[in-house]
Design a protein around this motif. Sequence first.
Motif: not given
Length: 398
Positions: A147, A150, A154, A194, A197-199, A202, A214
């Motif tokens: 985290l 990222l 961001s 990004q 990756k976040y999705t 999560v 990812s």
Amino acid sequence: MSTVVYLAAFVFAMTSVLLFRRPRRAMRNPLTLSTCVAVVLGALVFVCAAPATLATVNRLTGVPNFGAPLTYGMLSAYSCSVLVLLINWRGGSRERVRRLVLRCMAAYGLLIAAIVVLFLLAEADTERLNDLDTYYANTPFMREMILLYLLGHSAAMLAMCTVCVKWGREVGGLLRTGLRLILVGSLLDVVGFQVAKYTAVVARWTGHDLDFLSTTLAPPMASLAALLCSAGFVLPRLLPSARAQWRALGDYRRLAPLWTLVRSVSTAPKPPTGWWQLPQARLQWREVSIHDALLALAPYFDHRVRERVRDGALREGGTPLVPRLAAEAAMLADAARRAAAREELPEAAAAYRLHATEMSGTSGLVELAQELNRPPAAATAPGGTVPPLAEPEEPHVA
């Protein structure tokens, strides 16, 4: 996957080579230097992120997944360099720029240190070369490390997008085009890399499997973003130079008729014949050699030839420059013939300055060369006949 990532690294590396082609000048320019550093770090990020590199690093260190903090630390360094680039791009007093750069470096230095510490605290004994972010998304300390890197990236990319939007309204030309390319690349990084990756991360937190975002979508999107950003960095700096080289190549070729005529009397040093000589360097050598030859031919200028052709051209009308160029081209061709035949100097010889030597740059020489390239009928003598340039002039004055 490694091929795609290595290709992106190659694009970034070539961009840095093009921007850093004059090291001494680049080292004295903070903006150029920071741009080169950002591009080099971007290339290193892609090299480190390639699965083949990760496997090699893990094997050499003997630590499973050691390539992860290395890659994330390098990505954070790249994010820092992007912000430093923006600071130098914005400019201001030297003290203010220095203070902001140091703050940025300190913040991302702490981020990199946190990434390393979190990795050391985590239990990540299973080597993952392609899906580490999602595989360890729920692992203590690894989760925080993922985290953090990222979020750091961001912040840099969103700042880049904001600056590009703002400055894109204030500038024009190539700089605006470059900013738009950087903006599109940065947005693609944000959305394609990004957000993907976040999705995916999560989704793992909520018990779902969207790992393909990812592992399959993010890498090529990051590579394409790198390509666009590289084009944006390079375009405003290199395109003007490329245009200048292209114009120089055109002038070099257009001077060929003039150079062919006078090259035998030029005493200028011979130019280097290496294929690596750029068009501007070749043009400079040709220009110097032609001017040297014109000086050598000046004693052979016969003004009777020039006046006869000029009078004929004046009868045909046109701008005043056209008869002058036609007359000077005829006189120069006659002088070159006399010099090649080793004839005596004409009686009508006198000091005269060609139009081509009155102008700066090569434009005057190009005009003279193009006049030499015209059909002989373009310059007629009184009565509509072509002036006898190939024969010696009669000793009497016309």
